[in-house]
Design an enzyme around this catalytic site. Structure first.
Site, PDB file in Angstrom:
ATOM      1  N   LYS A 121       0.845  -1.064  -0.267  1.00  0.00           N
ATOM      2  CA  LYS A 121      -0.107  -0.058   0.091  1.00  0.00           C
ATOM      3  C   LYS A 121       0.784   1.211  -0.082  1.00  0.00           C
ATOM      4  O   LYS A 121       2.188   1.279   0.452  1.00  0.00           O
ATOM      5  CB  LYS A 121      -0.569   0.074   1.234  1.00  0.00           C
ATOM      6  CG  LYS A 121      -1.988   1.045   1.295  1.00  0.00           C
ATOM      7  CD  LYS A 121      -3.027   0.842   2.563  1.00  0.00           C
ATOM      8  CE  LYS A 121      -3.917   1.933   2.635  1.00  0.00           C
ATOM      9  NZ  LYS A 121      -4.816   1.665   3.784  1.00  0.00           N
ATOM     10  N   SER A 168      -9.818   2.039   2.571  1.00  0.00           N
ATOM     11  CA  SER A 168      -9.027   3.134   1.890  1.00  0.00           C
ATOM     12  C   SER A 168      -7.908   2.134   1.165  1.00  0.00           C
ATOM     13  O   SER A 168      -7.142   2.719   0.194  1.00  0.00           O
ATOM     14  CB  SER A 168      -8.374   3.831   2.875  1.00  0.00           C
ATOM     15  OG  SER A 168      -7.593   3.025   3.611  1.00  0.00           O
ATOM     16  N   SER A 208     -10.304  -0.584   6.598  1.00  0.00           N
ATOM     17  CA  SER A 208      -9.515  -0.146   5.249  1.00  0.00           C
ATOM     18  C   SER A 208      -9.090  -1.499   4.768  1.00  0.00           C
ATOM     19  O   SER A 208      -8.821  -1.398   3.558  1.00  0.00           O
ATOM     20  CB  SER A 208      -8.749   0.768   5.375  1.00  0.00           C
ATOM     21  OG  SER A 208      -9.364   1.903   5.565  1.00  0.00           O
TER      22      SER A 208
END
Lengths: 471, 98
Positions: free
Chosen positions: A78, A153, A177
């Site tokens: 990420k 997210s 997320s």
């Protein structure tokens, strides 16, 4: 040709060990898919330029017999995880040129195991959002239906996996997320116990809530990647030493359902129907399903939207345009701050910083922040007591099916509600997993959410594997 | 919440914002604050006895490390300065303060 759709970590490891294909072959297959699909999906914001060097290290480990299960496995990071010499931007203009000066502990641990990092994936800016629409790098599309969001997210991390652009990936989870995007893309996502995985070198959002965790196509892959990063780290003062973690006990095979939590407004009827079917599947797998009462759990989301912005406003104070990150020219120092922050942060980030500033300001601190902490502790206690009787607690992962672009962006409350069922695990520090539980007529995925007591990820994996067999 | 309230918060947070955006945020805040205000209702459901127990159970404590140097002088200077927007002779340069 390697069949990436059905490839798992264990299968890949066997093939690499037997020499059926090399790490180079495997990585090239993934790079081919990325080249083909990433333009449309936008899962990766950058494919790293030093992949061949990483591959060489992994191949050497196979040659000299030091390879482990994770060696040579292509992993997507990420965009909020520091990898020395590479940009880590939290998908914000603020950090678009920020080159990490050190490795996060998870990257270091995985490097030592010979993992190949393919690139960094798109996310909501500074992890604030549930759809990946707040990213400075544009939208990521859901590979299952490109008119819909992948969740957020960690939307890029999950989409990279769903489009077969990585074998496993890593996300971070502050209020859902990891688990909510896993649900939206039909994959498995785990948020470990707070303190299980090191956050050293992860760009902070809400420090009392953030945890790093894995995405996998199945429970086993998520478990293997979790085991590879599940370690005490003295560089993270919230990391818990192995001897202080609770030792596994045998399962009672009893699962609780908080009925009244499922009866609130705004929960999709189709999702509730699928959830009842999931309960029956677990009964068929030999679990006893019982109703439990958790009167405080429904307040978790309100607690979250006090504590999280408060922590956001102080964590993001470090971005001042002076030491690193976006810098706006001005004559006076004060204006360098205000202009750099005004230009560098996107709309949702600005909104949450202001909200946190308000919550922590004189005169409101007690009413909001202190009350939220009090309720948070009571929710922890309520869940701890519930786990005296049951091994795990289940709900749907998300109250909403994957939605279309722009549908929720202008209405913050309706976006925040996407985290209704995932937030309690962050509030109570406990581990939770989301597992695919079928699809609707349109081919959109449903997902089951399982929570377990502190440091009992083993329970999630055990129930998850039993459940997978029934779906 | 009105524009002046939001203006004050944006000053405190050191974020330059347009009036139009601040007006939008003022509107959002009313609904967000109404939602998070539920914690008040929740706190009334918590009994005093468990509250005392909770505050004992969840007391935070500091984790300290030994106060010793962990790197050599200047070891990371160049690397760190590479990310800085403006530097001079091995230092980060800032604008006039007053």
């Amino acid at each position: 040709m390697i069949d990436l759709r059905t490839l798992t970590i264990k299968k890949a490891h066997e093939h690499l060990k037997n020499g059926d294909f090399s790490v180079t072959d495997l990585v090239n297959e993934y790079l081919k898919v990325i080249k083909e699909k990433n333009n449309e999906i936008n899962a990766y914001v950058e494919v790293y330029s030093d992949i061949s060097e990483q591959v060489k290290i992994a191949e050497d480990m196979f040659k000299n017999g030091t390879a482990t299960l994770m060696t040579g496995i292509p992993v997507a990071l990420k965009d909020n995880m520091l990898f020395e010499g590479h940009i880590a931007s939290a998908s914000s203009h603020m950090l678009e040129n920020y080159k990490a000066t050190y490795d996060s502990s998870i990257v270091k641990q995985l490097k030592d195991q010979g993992v190949v990092f393919l690139g960094r994936t798109n996310m909501d800016e500074f992890a604030m959002g549930s759809s990946t629409e707040t990213s400075a790098y544009g939208n990521t599309k859901n590979p299952l239906d490109t008119s819909r969001v992948p969740g957020g997210s960690s939307g890029g991390a999950v989409a990279s996996l769903a489009m077969d652009g990585a074998l496993v990936s890593l996300g971070s989870d502050t209020g859902g997320s990891i688990r909510q995007p896993a649900a939206f893309c039909g994959l498995v996502g785990l948020k470990p116990t707070y303190g299980a995985v090191s956050r050293f070198g992860i760009i902070s959002m809400g420090s009392s809530l953030d945890q790093v965790g894995p995405f996998g196509k199945n429970v086993e892959d998520a478990e293997i990647l979790f085991n590879a990063i599940n370690a005490y780290d003295e560089k993270d003062s919230t990391s818990v030493k192995k001897e202080e973690r609770i030792a596994p006990l045998p399962l009672k095979k009893k699962i609780g359902v908080p009925r009244s939590f499922l009866s609130g407004d705004g929960i999709d009827k189709e999702i509730l129907k699928n959830f009842e079917e999931s309960c029956q599947k677990l009964e068929k797998a030999g679990y006893q399903i019982v109703d439990i009462s958790l009167p405080l759990i429904k307040y978790s989301l309100a607690v979250y939207y006090i504590i999280c912005p408060a922590e956001v406003s102080s964590n993001l104070a470090r971005y001042d345009g002076i030491r690193y990150g976006l810098h706006a020219e001005a004559d006076k120092l004060y204006e360098v701050y205000t202009k750099s922050r005004g230009k560098g942060f996107g709309k949702e980030v600005r909104r949450r910083i202001l909200l946190g500033t308000y919550i922590l300001s004189y005169g409101y601190y007690d009413a909001y922040y202190n009350t939220a902490i009090k309720v948070r502790n009571a929710i922890k206690e309520e869940l701890k007591n519930a786990f005296l009787d049951v091994d795990a607690i289940i709900t749907p992962t998300s109250p909403l099916m994957p939605f279309k672009f722009g549908e929720k962006l202008e209405d913050p409350i309706s976006m925040y509600l996407a985290d209704l069922f995932s937030v309690p695990a962050n509030i109570a520090d406990i581990p939770a997993i989301s597992i695919p539980s079928g699809k609707n007529n349109e081919g959109l995925p449903f997902s089951l959410h399982i929570m377990a007591p502190l440091f009992r990820e083993d329970i999630l994996f055990a129930i998850g594997k039993d459940f997978e067999k029934q779906v | 919440m009105n524009l002046a309230d939001i203006k004050k918060l944006s000053d405190l947070a050191r974020i330059d914002m347009s009036n139009e955006e601040m007006e939008g945020i003022a509107k959002n805040f009313d609904s967000i604050l109404a939602y998070v205000g539920q914690v008040e209702e929740a706190s009334k459901l918590i009994d005093k006895e468990s509250e005392v127990k909770d505050s004992q159970n969840y007391k935070l404590h500091n984790i300290m490390r030994e106060d010793v140097a962990t790197n050599n002088r200047g070891e990371y200077t160049d690397k760190i300065l590479e990310d800085a927007p403006d530097t001079l002779d091995g230092f980060i340069k800032v604008k006039q303060i007053l």
